[in-house]
Design an enzyme around this catalytic site. Structure first.
Site, PDB file in Angstrom:
ATOM      1  N   LYS C  76      39.689  47.066  41.290  1.00  0.00           N
ATOM      2  CA  LYS C  76      38.652  47.368  40.179  1.00  0.00           C
ATOM      3  C   LYS C  76      37.632  48.461  40.457  1.00  0.00           C
ATOM      4  O   LYS C  76      37.147  48.486  41.825  1.00  0.00           O
ATOM      5  CB  LYS C  76      38.151  45.924  39.853  1.00  0.00           C
ATOM      6  CG  LYS C  76      37.193  45.847  38.723  1.00  0.00           C
ATOM      7  CD  LYS C  76      36.744  44.444  38.383  1.00  0.00           C
ATOM      8  CE  LYS C  76      36.169  44.516  37.136  1.00  0.00           C
ATOM      9  NZ  LYS C  76      35.611  43.183  36.618  1.00  0.00           N
ATOM     10  N   SER C 151      36.428  41.299  32.341  1.00  0.00           N
ATOM     11  CA  SER C 151      36.381  42.703  32.400  1.00  0.00           C
ATOM     12  C   SER C 151      37.484  43.187  33.388  1.00  0.00           C
ATOM     13  O   SER C 151      37.604  44.570  33.455  1.00  0.00           O
ATOM     14  CB  SER C 151      35.104  43.219  33.037  1.00  0.00           C
ATOM     15  OG  SER C 151      34.797  42.679  34.086  1.00  0.00           O
ATOM     16  N   SER C 175      35.902  37.024  34.106  1.00  0.00           N
ATOM     17  CA  SER C 175      36.596  38.286  34.111  1.00  0.00           C
ATOM     18  C   SER C 175      37.770  38.607  34.938  1.00  0.00           C
ATOM     19  O   SER C 175      38.161  39.469  34.844  1.00  0.00           O
ATOM     20  CB  SER C 175      35.594  39.376  34.610  1.00  0.00           C
ATOM     21  OG  SER C 175      34.478  39.552  33.585  1.00  0.00           O
TER      22      SER C 175
END
Lengths: 482, 95, 486
Positions: C76, C151, C175
């Protein structure tokens, strides 16, 4: 209307740690801009703080020395505001639970009495960087070397009632942090900074008036002057029937006035909250005990000890102990020279300190050891050299690598203490100056000084003055009998 | 509960944000909605409860006071759009 | 197109069926072919990955290599990677190249795995749909009009579509778990303090944790060992030994007790979801676990508690983004105030602004007690609830989300409605507990997930339960249709 001055001081002390409070960067002063600013100090994305053990120990030392309470648990909080020298947009400080609180210190307010000044709290925090406004034409320059340096903020209750008291308190704290070796207290380098909160109130009232804060005062003299100016300024306002504005002001030492700081005028809401990147500091009783055991002897204890153990005069003991570096030199000196402590004290205060003051250097810059100094003292004590000779030797000692004996030898500075030798010269002088001899004999006692001077001249200052005096008197009296 | 535009402006001052005129109403409404949701907390009974300091009940570890030099000024300043002579630059500040 | 598990890849490498260079090449081909559908990557690390794969192959040939040597993974874009752009999906960090690696990245590097690229996410990890990214939304591989969740939407979509075998994510309020549920894969949020946060760009410091998204519990177990452990650079990192998670995967769970919080199984869940979850629970029963009802009386306050704490912390964490030392900087600022405000107005998106504003508000003078202090007390209440519950049960099970993936654009204008997505996941972040989501079924051909929550540092238990479940079921083996045409 009679007014009473109410003053509280906030003193920021840079702690003498090798590394910063939350990062491992060096705290060394004076390095090229931004060469001591790591990613943590720069507030880079993703970095985190880790607390310096020594900063905690130093805070505890201070707390113990001012009889304060050491918090078993204290918390770091974020003080949020924007300024370019504050990289993270917040300062890590302590708010609700500081590491030290409820202390006090005594200051002398005249020759006889002491006053207790309460210390509300002392807490740990990080220093900000520096903004320099005159480096570039159209920009301010930011140097973050200082960002993250460990600070101990010492806050007093508003117990100070005059500019002198404030200066005395500031000096006492300064002396204390140097004694504890938690700070070098170097005000020129910014290791010791003072903010003063000043307000006035009608004499007898116990309600605090509106206060103004004067920031960043960096000398004892300026703290007095700034306060004096501010008191007059506030008095003038209040006597007009107006109110003092609560604000932050700067002291201008050149103009000797305080003025409002434009950029910090809006009341700042710092939105303090516990820093989630740091955990509560838990201080164990054992650690406190250990630190207490290792606390160095402080000023009052030292003065006491000098008087009792070494029979030094009080006024001299105070003068020596005032500065911890001088005290340590003195103790080293008398470790090697035990014949006469008072003599050592006298020599240190007048001769050595005299030299240092004249050359404007501090005792820590001195190149000679207490050892060598003790040797010199020994020679003085044994009357091998006179005091004036000793002055010359001292200078030589400092400026060369030679030992005391070597200097005496090469400069021929040995004092002439042989009575036969002195007698001969005395007789010479008396023969050479019959007028003065007669003047003395007819009652002009002060002429003796002239004759002594002549003997000293003939011996290039090396004759033992006491002996010269004694022998000259003897011989000249013999003339009277003739 | 509604926050007023003046509250939004004050918050923006504190956090150095700027919201355009044409967006202020939207933001004001959205923040009000969020705060309304947050206000449900009032109902929780927290009388004898101490606020949580940390999810793991730990204390701060202490780092040894030694210098580890992690400075690489020139590399770091590659990320700064305005730097000169080793300094970071900002519009002139008048104190 | 086969979605290889990590286990399969490790096996192929060890059997010399494939080289690391070939693997890296295959995955870059897949990325090139499919990522434009889902927009899951922000930056690719191709040149470096290819170089690393050659080095890995030499080691493998010499027989001197580790378990993860030569295995591709993605991260990420919230983890600082030295020399590789790290943007947090924000214009503020659009061109930011960190001069250092985050600890987790460094640890994984040392384990031999190869970073293929940085995945898309909600800006500064603030969001539950991956719609707030400056680089455009991520699309759910199961239905390109739907959100993959957020997210960690990019990591989830990339793993679900088979263009990467495993990816790092972060989980502050759900997330990792919510995107795992929306994309039919397995996601783990470890215990707070299990993995280092150093170099992981901070959103909400007391809630953020690094974690993993993969196809199976087994894959997560292997990778988790590499990325966990104490870090002296992170004061919140815990000195807890890292177990061999792979070793306990096959343990029997007979006799274990599972708690079902009644607050999770009330009316907020629709009938179909309820039914599918019940089926999932029955499987655990079949595996030998006992099921009892428990109560987490204060869990209903999770969302407001979270939004106070997370906003407060993020409003402060994001104060450093001023463009002075790094980040977006406007050239025409008139004065300092203008510089700050312009940089931050242009650099930050709307959701980030909203959270900063909310956080500033709840910390501001006069509101601290009513909001922040109150929220931290409620947080303690919620944590106490879990502690009590774990006296009775070994594991807690609940839904991961209220529904399957929603349409892109559906909730983006209604922040509160978006926040409600995290209703089941948030409480474990508040209590610092490890939690996992795994696929449990489908509604209208869209995957839904089931959540497992364990006591502190019991990731092995989560992985054990999930692994057994995945031996009994094949939900986790279902692939999004759009990518089966290879």
């Amino acid at each position: 209307m009679k007014w009473e001055t109410v003053i509280g001081l906030e003193i920021h002390v840079q702690l003498a740690c090798e590394s910063k409070i939350f990062s491992s960067s060096s705290t060394k002063y004076g390095m090229p801009q931004n060469t001591q600013a790591s990613l943590v100090d720069l507030g880079y994305p993703g970095v985190l703080p880790v607390l310096n053990h020594q900063a905690v120990v130093m805070a505890i030392k201070f707390g113990l020395a001012v009889d304060a309470e050491i918090a078993e648990k204290s918390i770091f909080a974020r003080k949020n505001y924007f300024y370019p020298d504050l990289p993270k947009g917040y300062q890590i400080s302590q708010y609700e639970l500081p590491i030290v609180f409820n202390g006090s210190i005594e200051i002398p307010i005249n020759d006889k009495s002491m006053k207790t000044i309460r210390i509300t709290r002392a807490h740990l925090e990080e220093d900000a960087g520096k903004s320099i406004h005159d480096k570039f034409d159209n920009a301010s320059a930011i140097d973050l070397n200082r960002a993250g340096t460990p600070l101990l903020e010492i806050v007093s209750e508003p117990d100070l009632s005059s500019s002198e008291e404030a200066s005395t308190y500031m000096q006492k704290i300064h002396q204390l942090v140097r004694y504890l070796k938690i700070s070098d207290g170097n005000m020129q380098e910014g290791s010791f900074r003072c903010d003063a909160n000043i307000s006035l109130r009608p004499l007898g009232s116990n309600v605090l008036g509106t206060r103004a804060e004067i920031k960043n005062i960096n000398s004892f003299k300026f703290v007095e002057k700034a306060i004096e100016f501010e008191v007059e300024r506030q008095k003038a306002i209040l006597e007009e029937g107006e109110s003092v504005i609560q604000e932050t002001r700067l002291y201008d030492s050149e103009k000797n006035e305080t003025r409002s700081m434009r950029s910090k005028e809006e009341a700042n809401d710092y939105r303090y909250f516990p820093d989630p990147d740091l955990l509560p500091i838990l201080v164990e009783k054992d650690l406190i005990k250990e630190i207490k055991k290792e606390l160095p002897e402080l000023f009052d204890q030292k003065v006491d000890r000098y008087i009792k153990q070494y029979s030094i005069r009080k006024v001299d003991a105070i003068e020596i102990a005032k500065n911890v570096d001088i005290a340590e030199f003195f103790e080293d000196l008398i470790h090697h020279f035990k014949e006469n402590y008072q003599q050592a004290a006298n020599w240190l205060l007048s001769e050595l300190m005299g030299y240092l003051n004249k050359e404007n250097i501090s005792i820590t810059d001195l190149t000679i050891t207490a050892d060598a100094s003790a040797e010199l003292l020994q020679k003085i004590h044994e009357n091998v050299v006179s005091t004036s000779m000793a002055k010359i030797i001292l200078k030589q000692l400092i400026e060369t690598n030679d030992s005391v004996d070597e200097i005496i030898e090469t400069q021929g500075l040995k004092q002439i203490s042989d009575s036969g030798q002195i007698e001969a010269i005395v007789m010479e002088v008396i023969e050479l100056f019959p007028d003065q001899r007669d003047q003395y004999l007819s009652g002009k006692q002060q002429v003796l000084g002239f004759l002594i001077g002549q003997v000293m001249k003939k011996t290039s200052g090396k004759a033992n003055p006491k002996m010269v005096n004694q022998i000259l008197l003897e011989k000249i009296e013999e003339y009277r009998r003739r | 509960m509604t926050v007023k535009k003046s509250d939004i402006n004050h918050i923006c001052d504190l956090s150095k944000l700027r919201i355009d005129e044409n967006e202020i109403s939207t933001f004001t409404k959205q923040i009000s909605d969020i705060l309304n949701m947050i206000n449900e907390l009032e109902e929780a009974d927290t009388d004898e409860i101490k606020p949580m300091a940390h999810p793991m009940n730990m204390s701060q570890r202490l780092r040894k006071d030694e210098v580890i030099s992690n400075n690489d000024r020139d590399l770091f300043q590659k990320n700064a759009i305005d730097s000169e002579d080793g300094f970071y630059k900002v519009p002139k500040v008048i104190d | 197109m086969e979605r290889f598990t990590l286990k399969k890849l490790i096996h192929m490498i060890s059997q010399r069926e494939i080289s690391s260079a070939e693997l890296v090449s295959i995955y870059f081909q897949r990325i090139k072919k499919y990522d434009h559908f889902i927009n899951s990557f922000i930056t690719l690390n191709q040149e470096s990955a290819e170089e690393q794969s050659l080095i890995a192959d030499k080691k493998i040939q010499a027989g001197n290599y580790d378990l993860l040597t030569g295995i591709p993974y993605a991260s990420k874009d919230i983890f600082c990677t030295k020399g590789i752009k790290t943007t947090c999906a924000s214009k503020m960090l659009e061109n930011f190249v960190p001069p250092y690696d985050s600890t987790v990245i460094n640890q994984i590097k040392n384990s031999g795995a190869i970073l293929m690229g940085k995945t898309n996410m909600d800006e500064f990890a603030m969001g539950s749909s991956n719609e707030t990214s400056y680089f455009g939304p991520v699309y759910n591989p199961w239905d390109l009009e739907r959100s993959p969740g957020g997210s960690s939407g990019g990591s989830a979509a990339a793993v679900a579509s088979g263009i990467i075998p495993i990816a790092l994510g972060t989980d502050t309020g759900g997330s990792i778990r919510q995107p795992a549920a929306f994309t039919g894969i397995t996601g783990l949020k470890p215990t707070y303090g299990r993995c280092s946060r150093y170099g992981m760009i901070a959103f909400a410091s007391s809630l953020d944790q690094a974690g993993l998204l993969a196809l199976t519990a087994e894959d997560i177990a292997i990778f988790l060992e590499a990325m966990s452990g104490f870090d002296p650079l992170d004061s919140t990192s815990v000195e807890e030994l890292v177990p061999q998670y792979s070793d306990s995967l096959h343990n029997s769970i007979a006799g274990k007790t599972i708690g079902l919080p009644k607050e999770f199984f009330n009316n907020s869940l629709d009938t179909e979801s309820q039914r599918i979850l019940n089926q999932g629970i029955e499987i655990y029963e079949k595996l030998g676990a006992k099921i009892i009802e428990i109560s987490l009386p204060n869990v209903g306050y999770s969302v407001p508690t979270y939004y106070v704490v997370a906003s407060a912390e993020c409003s402060s964490n994001l104060a450093r983004y001023d463009g002075i030392r790094y980040g977006y900087r406007d050239g025409d600022a008139k004065d300092l105030d203008d510089l700050y405000r312009t940089n931050r107005q242009i650099g930050f998106g709307d959701e980030v602004k909203r959270r900063i504003m909310t956080g500033t508000y709840v910390l501001s003078a006069g509101y601290y007690d009513a909001y922040y202090l109150k929220a931290q007390k409620v947080r303690q209440l919620i944590s106490n609830d879990f502690e009590e519950a774990f006296k009775e049960v070994d594991l807690i099970i609940g839904p991961t989300t209220q529904s399957p993936a929603f349409n892109i654009g559906e909730k983006i204008d209604d922040p509160v409605s978006m926040y409600m997505n995290d209703i089941y996941t948030i409480s474990s972040n508040l209590a610092g507990l490890p939690a996992l989501s795994h696929p449990v079924g489908f509604i209208d051909k869209l995957p839904i997930g089931m959540q497992l929550i364990a006591p502190h540092f019991q990731e092995s238990q989560l992985l054990n339960f999930c692994h057994l479940f995945q031996q009994e079921t094949d939900f986790h083996l279902q692939q999004p249709q759009a990518f089966l045409d290879d």
